[in-house]
Design a protein around this motif. Structure first.
Motif, PDB file in Angstrom:
ATOM      1  N   GLY A   8      61.798  16.121  14.750  1.00 43.78           N
ATOM      2  CA  GLY A   8      62.759  16.444  15.810  1.00 43.78           C
ATOM      3  C   GLY A   8      62.071  16.997  17.046  1.00 43.78           C
ATOM      4  N   ASP A   9      61.075  17.857  16.828  1.00 45.53           N
ATOM      5  CA  ASP A   9      60.326  18.414  17.960  1.00 45.53           C
ATOM      6  C   ASP A   9      59.525  17.336  18.686  1.00 45.53           C
ATOM      7  OD1 ASP A   9      61.319  20.928  17.424  1.00 45.53           O
ATOM      8  OD2 ASP A   9      59.537  21.611  16.343  1.00 45.53           O
ATOM      9  N   LEU A  10      58.922  16.416  17.929  1.00 43.53           N
ATOM     10  CA  LEU A  10      58.188  15.315  18.558  1.00 43.53           C
ATOM     11  C   LEU A  10      59.126  14.442  19.404  1.00 43.53           C
ATOM     12  CD1 LEU A  10      55.776  14.032  15.754  1.00 43.53           C
ATOM     13  CD2 LEU A  10      55.179  15.238  17.851  1.00 43.53           C
ATOM     14  N   LEU A  11      60.287  14.128  18.841  1.00 43.30           N
ATOM     15  CA  LEU A  11      61.263  13.320  19.589  1.00 43.30           C
ATOM     16  C   LEU A  11      61.742  14.043  20.843  1.00 43.30           C
ATOM     17  CD1 LEU A  11      63.377  11.860  16.683  1.00 43.30           C
ATOM     18  CD2 LEU A  11      62.105  10.558  18.366  1.00 43.30           C
ATOM     19  N   ARG A  12      62.025  15.319  20.696  1.00 38.72           N
ATOM     20  CA  ARG A  12      62.482  16.117  21.835  1.00 38.72           C
ATOM     21  C   ARG A  12      61.450  16.092  22.959  1.00 38.72           C
ATOM     22  NH1 ARG A  12      63.647  19.764  18.581  1.00 38.72           N
ATOM     23  NH2 ARG A  12      65.767  19.320  18.052  1.00 38.72           N
ATOM     24  N   GLY A  13      60.180  16.277  22.589  1.00 32.25           N
ATOM     25  CA  GLY A  13      59.108  16.261  23.583  1.00 32.25           C
ATOM     26  C   GLY A  13      58.957  14.902  24.248  1.00 32.25           C
ATOM     27  N   ASP A  14      59.046  13.838  23.452  1.00 31.94           N
ATOM     28  CA  ASP A  14      58.921  12.491  23.997  1.00 31.94           C
ATOM     29  C   ASP A  14      60.080  12.158  24.929  1.00 31.94           C
ATOM     30  OD1 ASP A  14      57.502   9.960  24.100  1.00 31.94           O
ATOM     31  OD2 ASP A  14      59.232   9.134  23.023  1.00 31.94           O
ATOM     32  N   LEU A  15      61.292  12.510  24.524  1.00 36.30           N
ATOM     33  CA  LEU A  15      62.456  12.245  25.377  1.00 36.30           C
ATOM     34  C   LEU A  15      62.373  13.021  26.686  1.00 36.30           C
ATOM     35  CD1 LEU A  15      65.288  12.231  22.686  1.00 36.30           C
ATOM     36  CD2 LEU A  15      64.340  10.256  23.900  1.00 36.30           C
ATOM     37  N   LYS A  16      61.844  14.233  26.610  1.00 30.23           N
ATOM     38  CA  LYS A  16      61.687  15.039  27.827  1.00 30.23           C
ATOM     39  C   LYS A  16      60.606  14.425  28.724  1.00 30.23           C
ATOM     40  CE  LYS A  16      61.177  19.759  29.367  1.00 30.23           C
ATOM     41  NZ  LYS A  16      61.050  21.164  28.970  1.00 30.23           N
ATOM     42  N   LEU A  25      72.830  10.403  20.229  1.00 32.60           N
ATOM     43  CA  LEU A  25      72.629  11.469  19.253  1.00 32.60           C
ATOM     44  C   LEU A  25      71.545  12.428  19.726  1.00 32.60           C
ATOM     45  CD1 LEU A  25      72.532   9.306  16.019  1.00 32.60           C
ATOM     46  CD2 LEU A  25      74.453  10.631  16.864  1.00 32.60           C
ATOM     47  N   PRO A  26      71.634  13.687  19.304  1.00 32.17           N
ATOM     48  CA  PRO A  26      70.565  14.641  19.628  1.00 32.17           C
ATOM     49  C   PRO A  26      69.313  14.328  18.799  1.00 32.17           C
ATOM     50  CG  PRO A  26      72.267  15.685  18.299  1.00 32.17           C
ATOM     51  CD  PRO A  26      72.759  14.309  18.627  1.00 32.17           C
ATOM     52  N   PRO A  27      68.148  14.806  19.219  1.00 33.32           N
ATOM     53  CA  PRO A  27      66.894  14.498  18.523  1.00 33.32           C
ATOM     54  C   PRO A  27      66.893  14.847  17.029  1.00 33.32           C
ATOM     55  CG  PRO A  27      66.417  15.489  20.632  1.00 33.32           C
ATOM     56  CD  PRO A  27      67.903  15.571  20.446  1.00 33.32           C
TER      57      PRO A  27
END
Length: 60
Positions: A8-16, A25-27
């Motif tokens: 989830g943290d990796l996805l959040r960082g990539d999306l940012k 959907l949220p990460p």
């Protein structure tokens, strides 16, 4: 749980990083679906229906 948080943290960082604001959907939920697809041999339509999204969204 640690794997889910990590992904989830990796996805959040990539999306940012790519400045993506429009996701259905949220990460954290995306991470859960990714792990479910990789772990289970369920059809994508079944996973999609359980998460109230389309199979195309899961495929992407």
């Amino acid at each position: 749980m640690a794997t889910l948080t990590f992904l989830g943290d990796l996805l959040r960082g990539d999306l940012k990083k790519i400045r993506s604001r429009w996701r259905k959907l949220p990460p954290g939920r995306i991470a859960t679906i990714v792990l479910a697809v990789l772990r289970n041999e369920q059809r994508l339509g079944d996973i999609a229906g359980g998460n109230r999204i389309s199979a195309t969204t899961v495929r992407r």
